[in-house]
Structure formats: C-alpha cells, structure tokens
Design a protein around this motif. Structure first.
Motif, PDB file in Angstrom:
ATOM      1  N   SER A  55      11.363 -13.746 -50.962  1.00 53.73           N
ATOM      2  CA  SER A  55      12.538 -13.190 -51.640  1.00 53.73           C
ATOM      3  C   SER A  55      12.130 -12.416 -52.885  1.00 53.73           C
ATOM      4  O   SER A  55      12.657 -11.335 -53.167  1.00 53.73           O
ATOM      5  CB  SER A  55      13.497 -14.318 -52.005  1.00 53.73           C
ATOM      6  N   ASN A  56      11.161 -12.956 -53.617  1.00 56.97           N
ATOM      7  CA  ASN A  56      10.675 -12.267 -54.820  1.00 56.97           C
ATOM      8  C   ASN A  56       9.960 -10.968 -54.468  1.00 56.97           C
ATOM      9  O   ASN A  56      10.070  -9.972 -55.195  1.00 56.97           O
ATOM     10  CB  ASN A  56       9.732 -13.185 -55.599  1.00 56.97           C
ATOM     11  N   LEU A  57       9.230 -10.980 -53.357  1.00 50.07           N
ATOM     12  CA  LEU A  57       8.559  -9.762 -52.911  1.00 50.07           C
ATOM     13  C   LEU A  57       9.581  -8.672 -52.585  1.00 50.07           C
ATOM     14  O   LEU A  57       9.383  -7.494 -52.910  1.00 50.07           O
ATOM     15  CB  LEU A  57       7.684 -10.049 -51.694  1.00 50.07           C
ATOM     16  N   PHE A  58      10.665  -9.045 -51.953  1.00 47.38           N
ATOM     17  CA  PHE A  58      11.718  -8.082 -51.646  1.00 47.38           C
ATOM     18  C   PHE A  58      12.381  -7.583 -52.921  1.00 47.38           C
ATOM     19  O   PHE A  58      12.724  -6.395 -53.025  1.00 47.38           O
ATOM     20  CB  PHE A  58      12.756  -8.696 -50.702  1.00 47.38           C
ATOM     21  N   SER A  59      12.561  -8.455 -53.890  1.00 48.02           N
ATOM     22  CA  SER A  59      13.163  -8.033 -55.161  1.00 48.02           C
ATOM     23  C   SER A  59      12.272  -7.011 -55.863  1.00 48.02           C
ATOM     24  O   SER A  59      12.759  -6.013 -56.411  1.00 48.02           O
ATOM     25  CB  SER A  59      13.383  -9.249 -56.071  1.00 48.02           C
ATOM     26  N   GLU A  60      10.965  -7.258 -55.823  1.00 50.59           N
ATOM     27  CA  GLU A  60      10.016  -6.304 -56.405  1.00 50.59           C
ATOM     28  C   GLU A  60      10.069  -4.977 -55.663  1.00 50.59           C
ATOM     29  O   GLU A  60      10.035  -3.901 -56.280  1.00 50.59           O
ATOM     30  CB  GLU A  60       8.602  -6.875 -56.362  1.00 50.59           C
ATOM     31  N   ALA A  61      10.156  -5.053 -54.341  1.00 52.62           N
ATOM     32  CA  ALA A  61      10.223  -3.831 -53.539  1.00 52.62           C
ATOM     33  C   ALA A  61      11.495  -3.044 -53.842  1.00 52.62           C
ATOM     34  O   ALA A  61      11.467  -1.811 -53.936  1.00 52.62           O
ATOM     35  CB  ALA A  61      10.161  -4.175 -52.052  1.00 52.62           C
ATOM     36  N   ILE A  62      12.603  -3.738 -54.015  1.00 49.54           N
ATOM     37  CA  ILE A  62      13.865  -3.066 -54.359  1.00 49.54           C
ATOM     38  C   ILE A  62      13.730  -2.317 -55.679  1.00 49.54           C
ATOM     39  O   ILE A  62      14.146  -1.162 -55.800  1.00 49.54           O
ATOM     40  CB  ILE A  62      15.018  -4.092 -54.420  1.00 49.54           C
ATOM     41  N   SER A  63      13.122  -2.960 -56.661  1.00 47.41           N
ATOM     42  CA  SER A  63      12.934  -2.309 -57.964  1.00 47.41           C
ATOM     43  C   SER A  63      12.078  -1.057 -57.845  1.00 47.41           C
ATOM     44  O   SER A  63      12.372  -0.019 -58.453  1.00 47.41           O
ATOM     45  CB  SER A  63      12.286  -3.295 -58.951  1.00 47.41           C
ATOM     46  N   LYS A  64      11.035  -1.132 -57.044  1.00 48.62           N
ATOM     47  CA  LYS A  64      10.158   0.023 -56.858  1.00 48.62           C
ATOM     48  C   LYS A  64      10.855   1.133 -56.085  1.00 48.62           C
ATOM     49  O   LYS A  64      10.699   2.317 -56.392  1.00 48.62           O
ATOM     50  CB  LYS A  64       8.882  -0.415 -56.143  1.00 48.62           C
ATOM     51  N   LEU A  65      11.640   0.762 -55.075  1.00 49.62           N
ATOM     52  CA  LEU A  65      12.380   1.764 -54.304  1.00 49.62           C
ATOM     53  C   LEU A  65      13.425   2.456 -55.169  1.00 49.62           C
ATOM     54  O   LEU A  65      13.682   3.649 -55.007  1.00 49.62           O
ATOM     55  CB  LEU A  65      13.033   1.116 -53.091  1.00 49.62           C
ATOM     56  N   LYS A  66      14.020   1.741 -56.081  1.00 48.84           N
ATOM     57  CA  LYS A  66      14.992   2.357 -56.996  1.00 48.84           C
ATOM     58  C   LYS A  66      14.323   3.403 -57.875  1.00 48.84           C
ATOM     59  O   LYS A  66      14.970   4.358 -58.312  1.00 48.84           O
ATOM     60  CB  LYS A  66      15.654   1.281 -57.865  1.00 48.84           C
ATOM     61  N   ARG A  67      13.020   3.221 -58.117  1.00 50.32           N
ATOM     62  CA  ARG A  67      12.259   4.210 -58.900  1.00 50.32           C
ATOM     63  C   ARG A  67      11.634   5.267 -58.000  1.00 50.32           C
ATOM     64  O   ARG A  67      10.812   6.059 -58.434  1.00 50.32           O
ATOM     65  CB  ARG A  67      11.171   3.501 -59.716  1.00 50.32           C
ATOM     66  N   HIS A  68      12.014   5.238 -56.718  1.00 51.43           N
ATOM     67  CA  HIS A  68      11.564   6.200 -55.708  1.00 51.43           C
ATOM     68  C   HIS A  68      10.081   6.102 -55.398  1.00 51.43           C
ATOM     69  O   HIS A  68       9.463   7.086 -54.969  1.00 51.43           O
ATOM     70  CB  HIS A  68      11.928   7.630 -56.134  1.00 51.43           C
ATOM     71  N   PRO A  70       7.147   5.486 -53.033  1.00 52.55           N
ATOM     72  CA  PRO A  70       7.077   5.537 -51.568  1.00 52.55           C
ATOM     73  C   PRO A  70       6.861   4.159 -50.961  1.00 52.55           C
ATOM     74  O   PRO A  70       6.078   3.352 -51.477  1.00 52.55           O
ATOM     75  CB  PRO A  70       5.883   6.460 -51.301  1.00 52.55           C
ATOM     76  N   ILE A  71       7.525   3.898 -49.859  1.00 53.01           N
ATOM     77  CA  ILE A  71       7.404   2.606 -49.182  1.00 53.01           C
ATOM     78  C   ILE A  71       5.965   2.334 -48.782  1.00 53.01           C
ATOM     79  O   ILE A  71       5.502   1.188 -48.786  1.00 53.01           O
ATOM     80  CB  ILE A  71       8.346   2.558 -47.949  1.00 53.01           C
ATOM     81  N   GLN A  72       5.203   3.397 -48.490  1.00 48.70           N
ATOM     82  CA  GLN A  72       3.798   3.207 -48.077  1.00 48.70           C
ATOM     83  C   GLN A  72       2.955   2.649 -49.225  1.00 48.70           C
ATOM     84  O   GLN A  72       1.998   1.913 -48.991  1.00 48.70           O
ATOM     85  CB  GLN A  72       3.204   4.528 -47.583  1.00 48.70           C
ATOM     86  N   TYR A  73       3.296   3.027 -50.453  1.00 44.70           N
ATOM     87  CA  TYR A  73       2.564   2.487 -51.594  1.00 44.70           C
ATOM     88  C   TYR A  73       3.009   1.059 -51.914  1.00 44.70           C
ATOM     89  O   TYR A  73       2.247   0.288 -52.499  1.00 44.70           O
ATOM     90  CB  TYR A  73       2.754   3.373 -52.821  1.00 44.70           C
ATOM     91  N   ILE A  74       4.228   0.723 -51.568  1.00 40.34           N
ATOM     92  CA  ILE A  74       4.719  -0.637 -51.791  1.00 40.34           C
ATOM     93  C   ILE A  74       4.031  -1.612 -50.847  1.00 40.34           C
ATOM     94  O   ILE A  74       3.558  -2.678 -51.258  1.00 40.34           O
ATOM     95  CB  ILE A  74       6.248  -0.689 -51.621  1.00 40.34           C
ATOM     96  N   THR A  75       3.952  -1.244 -49.571  1.00 37.53           N
ATOM     97  CA  THR A  75       3.275  -2.118 -48.602  1.00 37.53           C
ATOM     98  C   THR A  75       1.767  -1.938 -48.637  1.00 37.53           C
ATOM     99  O   THR A  75       1.016  -2.818 -48.211  1.00 37.53           O
ATOM    100  CB  THR A  75       3.768  -1.835 -47.174  1.00 37.53           C
ATOM    101  N   GLY A  76       1.327  -0.772 -49.127  1.00 40.13           N
ATOM    102  CA  GLY A  76      -0.106  -0.487 -49.190  1.00 40.13           C
ATOM    103  C   GLY A  76      -0.711  -0.057 -47.877  1.00 40.13           C
ATOM    104  O   GLY A  76      -1.935   0.011 -47.756  1.00 40.13           O
ATOM    105  N   ILE A  77       0.148   0.255 -46.902  1.00 45.51           N
ATOM    106  CA  ILE A  77      -0.387   0.629 -45.593  1.00 45.51           C
ATOM    107  C   ILE A  77       0.560   1.588 -44.889  1.00 45.51           C
ATOM    108  O   ILE A  77       1.774   1.587 -45.145  1.00 45.51           O
ATOM    109  CB  ILE A  77      -0.636  -0.624 -44.722  1.00 45.51           C
ATOM    110  N   THR A  78      -0.002   2.449 -44.053  1.00 50.39           N
ATOM    111  CA  THR A  78       0.802   3.367 -43.258  1.00 50.39           C
ATOM    112  C   THR A  78       0.108   3.579 -41.921  1.00 50.39           C
ATOM    113  O   THR A  78      -1.001   3.081 -41.701  1.00 50.39           O
ATOM    114  CB  THR A  78       1.002   4.712 -43.982  1.00 50.39           C
ATOM    115  N   GLU A  79       0.756   4.319 -41.045  1.00 49.96           N
ATOM    116  CA  GLU A  79       0.164   4.596 -39.739  1.00 49.96           C
ATOM    117  C   GLU A  79      -0.094   6.084 -39.607  1.00 49.96           C
ATOM    118  O   GLU A  79       0.712   6.904 -40.043  1.00 49.96           O
ATOM    119  CB  GLU A  79       1.100   4.130 -38.609  1.00 49.96           C
ATOM    120  N   PHE A  80      -1.231   6.421 -39.016  1.00 45.40           N
ATOM    121  CA  PHE A  80      -1.588   7.814 -38.777  1.00 45.40           C
ATOM    122  C   PHE A  80      -2.328   7.886 -37.456  1.00 45.40           C
ATOM    123  O   PHE A  80      -3.307   7.159 -37.252  1.00 45.40           O
ATOM    124  CB  PHE A  80      -2.472   8.354 -39.903  1.00 45.40           C
TER     125      PHE A  80
END
Length: 284
Positions: A55-68, A70-80
């Motif tokens: 739950s705390n991880l999601f709260s942190e993610a929400i705060s970061k998303l509000k600051r725009h 990128p989701i890839q930097y929040i999770t630290g991983i992407t697909e290519f």
C-alpha cells in the motif's frame, strides 16, 4: 485494504491528472510489478488483502505520477523488442520507433553476412545493442556511451538478457579513434531541437536525460555529422550506417550524408508515416 479498495483509491487520486484509460494502464503496470498479478488476476481477486508495505509503495507511486514521473522510472523497468530493460534517470525510455529500427537491421542482415560486427553509438539502456545481440548471438557487438551511469545500466541489462556486449565509455565528439572496424554502425543520437521543447510533455522534459535528447537549434545535425565522419574511418568496405532521425529533418540528413560521400541513402517511415529512420552505405 483489499485490492478493490486499492484500485478505487488509485483512480480517485489520479482522476484530475490523467485520463481514466491511462490511469488504468498505470494501475495494471504497478499491480504486475509489485504484486505479480496479471490483469485477469486483478479482476478475479478483488478481495485480496494488500499489505501495508505494498500500500505504501502504491502511495509513493501516486505521488510520483502526480509529478508526471514516467511509470517506467517508477518501476525501474520497461519492455523493448519483447525483452526486459532496466531504466532510470540516466537513460532514455526506449521508443517504439527504435524497435522499428532494430527490426529493419535484422531484416537486412538476413542477406548480409558480417565479418567485423556491429557498433551501437550512444547506447543508453543498451536496448538496440542487446536486442540485436539476442537475435544475432554469433555477431560481436560493441556499444558505447559518454555516460558511465548509462553504461552501468546497459551492462546490467545485458546480464538480464543473457547476452555479451563489449561496452565502451567514449565521447563520439572527441577526436579519439575507435578500436576497430565494423560492418554496421547504428545510432540513435540526440536530435530534438530546443525549439521543439514546447510540444513535449513534462514527463519527458522533467525526467529524461536532456543530454540524450536535445541539440541546439543552430546545429541540430551535430551528432549525425560527427558519427558519419567517424563511420568513414571505421566501417568496413560496403559497410552500412543506420540512424534514427528527427522526423522533420529527413531531407537535411540525406544532404548531409551525400556531402560526406555516402551512397544508397534510404529514408524509411515509421508506422505513423513519419521519416524516422535512415540507412546508407560506405564505399571506400
């Protein structure tokens, strides 16, 4: 807190920041990352209990998303190109058009044997070099970047994807020669002009590394010109140079490469009909 309650909280927190479809995509990305749940699992397990830690991880993610951020930097991983890549603020987030560039190279190589290998200039996360290595396991591949931090990420990505890449710290604008000759040189260098910033989103401007994105309006082809000059000294006879390019500068790129003495110059459009890739051949 249940998964259903977490979802409601997540959507409520971001409803004034993102469209619902984008918020939904973020939620599935995070449930996959933090809870290892597929979309169908989210639908089938609404009453699953969520730990305070998650739950705390999601709260942190929400705060970061509000600051725009990128989701890839929040999770630290992407697909290519179907492969996982770690990314952070020292690396660009790989784009779909770069996948098209990799696909173009692989298609061409079905009919061209390689003796000297491939060089990726400005490798960043290593997405081009590693994707090529995954499909060309017997071809030696070198990847260079000016950023030691980016090279550290790229090295980890090579390990993650079980490929061998020769990584090299190098400033392509310097006069230092490269160590060998290559059959193919590929690059996705900085090409976004300062004047184009006004059309870009905050998630790019505020978080992705500007040195990997932007060039001055007065000399937008700086990196292409230098790489083309380096390529003339380090491409094998009939070697090929591939670029990802600025969609607005296709004609200028063609003129530049003609001036530098390259032949068989071919512009290629991406899936959206924009000039985004180019290849040319070097004859000594």
């Amino acid at each position: 807190m249940t998964l259903s309650e977490l979802r409601t909280q997540f959507f409520e927190s971001l409803k004034d920041v993102y469209p619902s479809e984008e918020t939904q995509a973020f939620f599935y990305e995070l449930t996959g990352h933090y809870l290892q749940l597929r979309r169908i699992d989210v639908a089938l397990k609404p009453k699953q209990e969520i730990s305070t830690e998650v739950s705390n991880l999601f709260s942190e993610a929400i705060s970061k998303l509000k600051r725009h951020q990128p989701i890839q930097y929040i999770t630290g991983i992407t697909e290519f190109f179907g492969l996982p890549f770690g990314v952070n603020e020292h690396t660009l987030i790989p784009r779909p058009e770069t996948e098209e560039l990799v696909e173009w190279i692989l298609k061409d190589l079905q009919q061209q044997p390689l003796q000297h290998g491939i060089l990726d200039i400005g490798t960043g996360s290593g997405c081009i070099a590693i994707s090529l290595a995954k499909h060309l396991p017997k071809v030696p591949i070198t990847a260079l970047d000016i950023s030691q931090e980016a090279l550290q990420i790229a090295t980890k990505n090579a390990v993650r994807n079980t490929v061998e890449i020769d990584f090299l710290k190098h400033d392509i604008l310097s006069k230092t020669p490269l160590p060998k000759t290559y059959d193919i040189i590929v690059s996705n260098p900085p090409y976004v002009r300062e004047l184009e910033k006004k059309a870009m989103h905050h998630n790019v401007l505020d978080y992705e590394p500007g040195t990997a994105l932007f060039v001055s309006d007065s000399d937008p082809l700086l990196f292409y010109r230098k790489i083309a000059q380096v390529a003339k000294s380090h491409l094998s006879p009939k070697g090929i140079l591939y670029f990802e390019i600025n969609e607005y500068l296709g004609k200028e790129m063609k003129t530049l490469l003609e001036t530098e003495g390259f032949s068989e110059i071919q512009l290629k459009k991406d899936l959206f009909g924009k000039d985004r890739m180019l290849k040319c051949r070097w004859y000594e």
